[in-house]
Structure formats: structure tokens, C-alpha cells
Design an enzyme around this catalytic site. Structure first.
Site, PDB file in Angstrom:
ATOM      1  N   ASP A   1       0.780  -1.234   0.000  1.00  0.00           N
ATOM      2  CA  ASP A   1       0.000   0.000   0.000  1.00  0.00           C
ATOM      3  C   ASP A   1       0.809   1.281   0.000  1.00  0.00           C
ATOM      4  O   ASP A   1       0.317   2.337   0.412  1.00  0.00           O
ATOM      5  CB  ASP A   1      -0.922  -0.009   1.231  1.00  0.00           C
TER       6      ASP A   1
ATOM      7  N   GLU B   1      -0.250  -9.053  -1.031  1.00  0.00           N
ATOM      8  CA  GLU B   1      -0.876  -8.451   0.165  1.00  0.00           C
ATOM      9  C   GLU B   1      -2.095  -7.607  -0.258  1.00  0.00           C
ATOM     10  O   GLU B   1      -2.222  -6.424   0.066  1.00  0.00           O
ATOM     11  CB  GLU B   1       0.110  -7.616   0.987  1.00  0.00           C
TER      12      GLU B   1
ATOM     13  N   GLU C   1      -2.188   5.163   2.647  1.00  0.00           N
ATOM     14  CA  GLU C   1      -2.126   3.740   2.301  1.00  0.00           C
ATOM     15  C   GLU C   1      -3.484   3.144   1.918  1.00  0.00           C
ATOM     16  O   GLU C   1      -3.567   2.297   1.029  1.00  0.00           O
ATOM     17  CB  GLU C   1      -1.509   2.940   3.452  1.00  0.00           C
TER      18      GLU C   1
ATOM     19  N   HIS D   1       5.902   5.587  13.079  1.00  0.00           N
ATOM     20  CA  HIS D   1       6.319   6.331  11.883  1.00  0.00           C
ATOM     21  C   HIS D   1       5.175   6.849  11.025  1.00  0.00           C
ATOM     22  O   HIS D   1       5.398   7.625  10.098  1.00  0.00           O
ATOM     23  CB  HIS D   1       7.211   5.448  11.013  1.00  0.00           C
TER      24      HIS D   1
ATOM     25  N   ARG E   1       2.336   8.471   8.751  1.00  0.00           N
ATOM     26  CA  ARG E   1       2.028   9.857   8.394  1.00  0.00           C
ATOM     27  C   ARG E   1       0.770  10.382   9.083  1.00  0.00           C
ATOM     28  O   ARG E   1       0.728  11.531   9.513  1.00  0.00           O
ATOM     29  CB  ARG E   1       1.848   9.973   6.871  1.00  0.00           C
TER      30      ARG E   1
ATOM     31  N   HIS F   1      12.875   5.435  12.901  1.00  0.00           N
ATOM     32  CA  HIS F   1      12.734   5.574  11.445  1.00  0.00           C
ATOM     33  C   HIS F   1      13.496   6.814  10.978  1.00  0.00           C
ATOM     34  O   HIS F   1      13.590   7.799  11.714  1.00  0.00           O
ATOM     35  CB  HIS F   1      11.227   5.716  11.168  1.00  0.00           C
TER      36      HIS F   1
HETATM   37  C1  UD1 Z   1       6.635   4.966   3.679  1.00  0.00           C
HETATM   38  C2  UD1 Z   1       5.244   4.576   3.155  1.00  0.00           C
HETATM   39  C3  UD1 Z   1       4.438   3.910   4.275  1.00  0.00           C
HETATM   40  C4  UD1 Z   1       5.220   2.768   4.922  1.00  0.00           C
HETATM   41  C5  UD1 Z   1       6.594   3.275   5.368  1.00  0.00           C
HETATM   42  C6  UD1 Z   1       7.407   2.122   5.902  1.00  0.00           C
HETATM   43  C7  UD1 Z   1       4.204   6.032   1.473  1.00  0.00           C
HETATM   44  C8  UD1 Z   1       3.500   7.300   1.207  1.00  0.00           C
HETATM   45  N1  UD1 Z   1       4.537   5.775   2.749  1.00  0.00           N
HETATM   46  O1  UD1 Z   1       6.425   5.968   4.668  1.00  0.00           O
HETATM   47  O2  UD1 Z   1       3.243   3.403   3.726  1.00  0.00           O
HETATM   48  O3  UD1 Z   1       4.502   2.316   6.048  1.00  0.00           O
HETATM   49  O4  UD1 Z   1       7.272   3.834   4.230  1.00  0.00           O
HETATM   50  O5  UD1 Z   1       8.501   2.562   6.632  1.00  0.00           O
HETATM   51  O6  UD1 Z   1       4.459   5.297   0.550  1.00  0.00           O
HETATM   52  N2  UD1 Z   1      14.254   8.328   4.855  1.00  0.00           N
HETATM   53  C9  UD1 Z   1      15.625   8.233   4.775  1.00  0.00           C
HETATM   54  N3  UD1 Z   1      16.180   7.013   4.469  1.00  0.00           N
HETATM   55  C10 UD1 Z   1      15.444   5.898   4.277  1.00  0.00           C
HETATM   56  C11 UD1 Z   1      14.041   5.989   4.377  1.00  0.00           C
HETATM   57  C12 UD1 Z   1      13.466   7.212   4.654  1.00  0.00           C
HETATM   58  O7  UD1 Z   1      16.329   9.209   4.965  1.00  0.00           O
HETATM   59  O8  UD1 Z   1      16.008   4.836   4.019  1.00  0.00           O
HETATM   60  C13 UD1 Z   1      13.651   9.636   5.167  1.00  0.00           C
HETATM   61  C14 UD1 Z   1      13.690  10.610   3.961  1.00  0.00           C
HETATM   62  O9  UD1 Z   1      13.886  11.900   4.452  1.00  0.00           O
HETATM   63  C15 UD1 Z   1      12.282  10.473   3.384  1.00  0.00           C
HETATM   64  C16 UD1 Z   1      11.463  10.295   4.654  1.00  0.00           C
HETATM   65  O10 UD1 Z   1      12.260   9.452   5.482  1.00  0.00           O
HETATM   66  O11 UD1 Z   1      11.906  11.597   2.632  1.00  0.00           O
HETATM   67  C17 UD1 Z   1      10.093   9.728   4.482  1.00  0.00           C
HETATM   68  O12 UD1 Z   1      10.082   8.578   3.631  1.00  0.00           O
HETATM   69  P1  UD1 Z   1       8.728   8.182   2.840  1.00  0.00           P
HETATM   70  O13 UD1 Z   1       8.963   6.924   2.084  1.00  0.00           O
HETATM   71  O14 UD1 Z   1       8.234   9.349   2.079  1.00  0.00           O
HETATM   72  O15 UD1 Z   1       7.679   7.981   3.998  1.00  0.00           O
HETATM   73  P2  UD1 Z   1       7.593   6.920   5.169  1.00  0.00           P
HETATM   74  O16 UD1 Z   1       7.033   7.604   6.362  1.00  0.00           O
HETATM   75  O17 UD1 Z   1       8.872   6.194   5.276  1.00  0.00           O
HETATM   76  N1  UDP Z   2      11.826  -3.258  10.795  1.00  0.00           N
HETATM   77  C1  UDP Z   2      13.209  -3.395  10.711  1.00  0.00           C
HETATM   78  N2  UDP Z   2      13.991  -2.502  11.401  1.00  0.00           N
HETATM   79  C2  UDP Z   2      13.481  -1.499  12.150  1.00  0.00           C
HETATM   80  C3  UDP Z   2      12.058  -1.361  12.213  1.00  0.00           C
HETATM   81  C4  UDP Z   2      11.273  -2.245  11.505  1.00  0.00           C
HETATM   82  O1  UDP Z   2      13.710  -4.301  10.051  1.00  0.00           O
HETATM   83  O2  UDP Z   2      14.248  -0.744  12.760  1.00  0.00           O
HETATM   84  C5  UDP Z   2      10.978  -4.210  10.053  1.00  0.00           C
HETATM   85  C6  UDP Z   2       9.875  -4.874  10.845  1.00  0.00           C
HETATM   86  O3  UDP Z   2      10.319  -6.065  11.464  1.00  0.00           O
HETATM   87  C7  UDP Z   2       8.839  -5.141   9.778  1.00  0.00           C
HETATM   88  C8  UDP Z   2       8.997  -3.960   8.848  1.00  0.00           C
HETATM   89  O4  UDP Z   2      10.306  -3.457   9.067  1.00  0.00           O
HETATM   90  O5  UDP Z   2       9.154  -6.305   9.022  1.00  0.00           O
HETATM   91  C9  UDP Z   2       7.954  -2.917   9.135  1.00  0.00           C
HETATM   92  O6  UDP Z   2       8.300  -1.750   8.501  1.00  0.00           O
HETATM   93  P1  UDP Z   2       7.668  -0.345   8.864  1.00  0.00           P
HETATM   94  O7  UDP Z   2       7.217  -0.347  10.286  1.00  0.00           O
HETATM   95  O8  UDP Z   2       8.641   0.673   8.429  1.00  0.00           O
HETATM   96  O9  UDP Z   2       6.434  -0.250   7.856  1.00  0.00           O
HETATM   97  P2  UDP Z   2       4.926  -0.781   7.830  1.00  0.00           P
HETATM   98  O10 UDP Z   2       4.936  -2.242   8.066  1.00  0.00           O
HETATM   99  O11 UDP Z   2       4.181  -0.006   8.873  1.00  0.00           O
HETATM  100  O12 UDP Z   2       4.461  -0.411   6.473  1.00  0.00           O
END
Ligand code: UD1
Ligand code: UDP
Length: 386
Positions: free
Chosen positions: A98, A120, A134, A210, A212, A243
Site C-alpha cells: 500500500d 498483500e 495507504e 512512523h 504519516r 525511522h
Molecule cells: C513509507 C510509506 C508507508 C510505509 C513506510 C514504511 C508512502 C506514502 N509511505 O512511509 O506506507 O509504512 O514507508 O517505513 O508510501 N528516509 C531516509 N532514508 C530511508 C528511508 C526514509 O532518509 O532509508 C527519510 C527521507 O527523508 C524520506 C522520509 O524518510 O523523505 C520519508 O520517507 P517516505 O517513504 O516518504 O515515507 P515513510 O514515512 O517512510
Molecule cells: N523493521 C526493521 N527494522 C526497524 C524497524 C522495523 O527491520 O528498525 C521491520 C519490521 O520487522 C517489519 C517492517 O520493518 O518487518 C515494518 O516496517 P515499517 O514499520 O517501516 O512499515 P509498515 O509495516 O508499517 O508499512
């Protein structure tokens, strides 16, 4: 007969954790040519997973920017996928879950008239703003998809209510496939601070947050609740892998950075994370994936959200909805830490989401849908009920 060219597309940490076992399975099938395209909506958190599962992408769109907006992710994935699809010409694109990567990769595939398989599929809250974005991402992906891999029977039922009845397969969730390869005894953590905890003697809470839609007041409440639990139960230790979102980093640092029994750590590699989950007392999270993993390890979960698209473990009693109000969250956590009878009620291993065989069923379903076998894939729900 030509091989079926299957391109798996993903971009964030959870998609990678749940798609890598499937990529590995596809690689073993002689009828399938498996390609991987990452959008790199996440960078470091994605690369951690690719490395752990030893998956090397064929295409990498490398789109991530700091504090990226939904508009930017969408525009960059759509543009990037156009070129990749033109070059690779897959027969089927697989997307997961999602995220914005999921929806936009599905949309790009539709524009290129490439079939889409949704892994999924069918999770719903029916509130388009929660989880945001999502809920809409997965609903729109469901409309586009040709093949639907629903983890549970309830997920397939949700699709049926939307008149999606063709090519729906109940497979279990690939997250349980991942989990069955990562948990080890004995285990030494790569994150050295985690080796200093005595998991048999200390009460340890694993905290993650984490989402939004929790940004703002709900996130502040979650931080305040964690602070209260740490202060009112001095013997407890809270481990919070933070995160990399700049918003989340700042909230964690500002609110919990100075509390001695709260450990803020970098995002953990998936193998560390799964082994930590297996050793802690209690999990508090707004994550989707963790709501599926912790119950199968017998760990009570308090969900830091108002609703969930994963009701199965709530029904089984291992997961409780704690909401996003400070006092209610803190009270639920303190009760579980102080009342062994309450704790025991929740601490049972349940596996409503999978049995570690989801990737095999999905690969079988692809062969069936492309006419390479007359044998329909095994149905996870039927297996679970028998
Ligand atoms: C995204 C997904 C969310 C999912 C989450 C899992 C969308 C809109 N959101 O949200 O559904 O639950 O991932 O974690 O698709 N960043 C880094 N390095 C990384 C990852 C993230 O620096 O490896 C920082 C960056 O500044 C980035 C910000 O995190 O812009 C947000 O990342 P983004 O993918 O937009 O949103 P998430 O909250 O991670
Ligand atoms: N996870 C990880 N390291 C972390 C936090 C989460 O490997 O520091 C794993 C967790 O076990 C799960 C997945 O990441 O498999 C969940 O990711 P996240 O919570 O970012 O996203 P969501 O599942 O809410 O989309």
C-alpha cells in the site's frame, strides 16, 4: 515456450522484507524469468534489507529525497517506471501492499498495458484518510490489478465486496516466510547495544512509530506515553529503533532523548529486528508489518493507532488497539508490565497471517494464471482451517 517475465517492483523497507522471499522463490522456477526493480523510495532502509536477503536489483530508480512529499514520490516513480517498462517489457509486474511505490508502479504498468499482480491484496479500514495515504493506495492498486494475492480469507472477502472475484488467491502473508528464515538461537546482534540487555531478567518494550496520519498531536501523545511508562516503571527498558524520517527523528530526540531507560537506536537490520522482537516483553507500534510478525512470536502488541486493517490477531487476543491518547496507551502498557495474568492472556503465539509458504503459493498461482499448470495453487485459508 518462452519464460514468463515477472518484474517485482518495490521501494520501501516493509515491501522489501515481504517481497525478497518471493523474489527468491521466483528465481527457483524454471518457467519464470525474475527481474527486480527498486524505486528506492527508501534508500538506507531498503538497502539494509536487500543486503540481508542478498537480492540485487536489475533496475534502481533511486528516487528518495529528504522529507519527500507524496507529489514528488508519485511523479518520480511514474516517470522512472515508464522507461523501465519500455526497456524490460515484462509479462507481469508484481507490487506489494500500500505504499506510493505500490500504487504508482501499478498505474505505470497499466499505462504500459502490462499485467499487475498485487501481493498483500485486500487489506482495508474503509477510512480513506486512515491509514493515509495507504488505504487509497491499496484500494486503487486493487482496481488496477489482474492477479490478487490475499493473505487471509477475510482479505479476499473484502475484495469480493468490491466485486473483485476473478484471480483472487488466498496465500498467507510473505512476512511469515521472511520471519521463518531470520530468527536464530543463539544470536548476536549487529547493533552492539542490544547485546548488553539481559532479556531474561529485564522487562523490555520494543517501540516503533512512523505513520504519516499520526504526525502532529497523535505522535506527540505516543512520545508522551512512552515517557510516562519509562518514568513510572523505572525497571523497564524501552528500545526504539527510530525511522529515518526527519520528522520522526526529531520527535524521538526531543521527547525521549534524555530518558535513561529509553534507548533510541538507528533503524535495525531486519535480522536484528526479528531477533529483538523474539526476545522482548512487549511491542508497542503503529507499524503494519510488526502487527503481523509479533503475534507469530507470541509477543503482546499494543497498536498505536485508532484502527487496523489487520483484525485477525486482535480477534485472537494477542494484539490490542491502544489508540493515540497518552493516558490510555500508558495505562495499557503499565497494566501488562505489572499484571502477570493480564500479560499471559495476550502472550500466545498465533499465526493467522501465514505459515511460511506464501511465496510458494504465489509462484504457483502465477504459473496457473499464465496457463503453465492446470493445478490451482493451494489455498492458505483451507490449509489453516483443516
Ligand atoms: C513509507 C510509506 C508507508 C510505509 C513506510 C514504511 C508512502 C506514502 N509511505 O512511509 O506506507 O509504512 O514507508 O517505513 O508510501 N528516509 C531516509 N532514508 C530511508 C528511508 C526514509 O532518509 O532509508 C527519510 C527521507 O527523508 C524520506 C522520509 O524518510 O523523505 C520519508 O520517507 P517516505 O517513504 O516518504 O515515507 P515513510 O514515512 O517512510
Ligand atoms: N523493521 C526493521 N527494522 C526497524 C524497524 C522495523 O527491520 O528498525 C521491520 C519490521 O520487522 C517489519 C517492517 O520493518 O518487518 C515494518 O516496517 P515499517 O514499520 O517501516 O512499515 P509498515 O509495516 O508499517 O508499512
Amino acid at each position: 515456450m518462452e519464460n514468463i517475465k515477472v518484474m517485482s517492483v518495490f521501494g520501501t523497507r516493509p515491501e522489501a522484507i515481504k517481497m525478497c522471499p518471493l523474489v527468491k522463490e521466483l528465481q527457483t522456477r524454471p518457467e519464470i524469468e525474475s527481474l527486480v526493480c527498486v524505486t528506492a523510495q527508501h534508500r538506507e532502509m531498503l538497502d539494509q534489507v536487500l543486503q540481508a536477503f542478498q537480492v540485487t536489483p536489475d533496475y534502481d530508480l533511486d528516487i528518495m529525497e529528504p522529507s519527500q512529499t507524496l507529489m514528488r514520490i508519485t511523479a518520480k516513480v511514474l516517470e522512472g517506471m515508464g522507461g523501465v517498462l519500455e526497456q524490460a517489457k515484462p509479462d507481469l509486474v508484481l507490487v506489494h501492499g500500500d505504499t506510493s511505490t505500490t500504487f504508482v508502479a501499478a498505474l505505470a504498468s497499466f499505462y504500459a498495458k502490462v499485467k499487475v499482480g498485487h501481493v498483500e491484496a485486500g487489506l482495508r479500514t474503509y477510512d480513506k484518510y486512515s491509514p493515509f495515504p495507504e488505504e487509497m493506495n491499496r484500494t486503487l492498486t486493487g482496481d488496477i490489478a489482474d492477479l490478487h494475492f490475499a493473505p487471509t480469507r477475510a482479505n479476499a472477502e473484502n475484495l469480493r465486496r468490491e466485486n473483485i472475484t476473478k484471480n483472487v488467491y488466498v496465500t498467507g502473508n510473505t512476512v511469515i516466510d521472511a520471519l521463518s528464515t531470520t530468527v536464530q538461537h543463539p544470536y548476536t546482534f549487529a547493533c552492539s547495544r542490544l547485546n548488553q540487555i539481559d532479556y531474561d531478567k529485564e522487562q523490555v518494550i520494543l517501540l516503533t512509530a512512523h505513520r504519516r496520519e499520526n504526525y502532529g498531536e497523535p505522535f506527540q501523545n505516543i512520545m508522551d506515553a512512552a515517557r510516562r511508562v519509562a518514568q513510572e516503571q523505572p525497571g523497564v527498558r524501552i528500545v526504539y529503533p527510530v525511522h529515518l524520517s526527519p520528522y520522526v527523528q526529531q520527535m524521538a530526540r526531543d521527547n525521549l532523548g534524555d530518558i535513561p531507560n529509553v534507548e533510541l537506536v538507528e533503524p535495525l537490520g531486519v535480522v536484528d529486528m526479528h531477533n529483538l522482537m523474539e526476545r522482548v516483553t512487549l511491542v508497542m507500534t503503529d507499524s503494519g508489518g510488526i502487527q503481523e510478525e509479533a503475534p507469530s512470536l507470541g509477543k503482546p502488541v499494543l497498536v498505536l493507532r485508532r484502527e487496523t486493517e489487520r483484525p485477525e490477531a486482535v480477534a485472537a487476543g494477542t494484539v490490542r488497539m491502544a489508540g493515540v491518547e497518552r493516558d490510555a496507551i500508558a495505562q495499557m502498557a503499565l497494566t501488562l508490565l505489572r499484571d502477570p495474568a493480564e500479560y499471559r492472556k495476550m502472550a500466545q503465539a498465533v499465526n493467522p497471517y501465514g505459515d511460511g509458504q506464501a511465496s510458494r503459493r504465489i509462484a504457483d498461482a502465477i504459473l496457473y494464471a499464465f496457463g503453465r499448470t492446470e493445478q490451482p495453487p493451494e489455498d492458505f485459508a483451507a490449509t489453516a482451517e483443516s
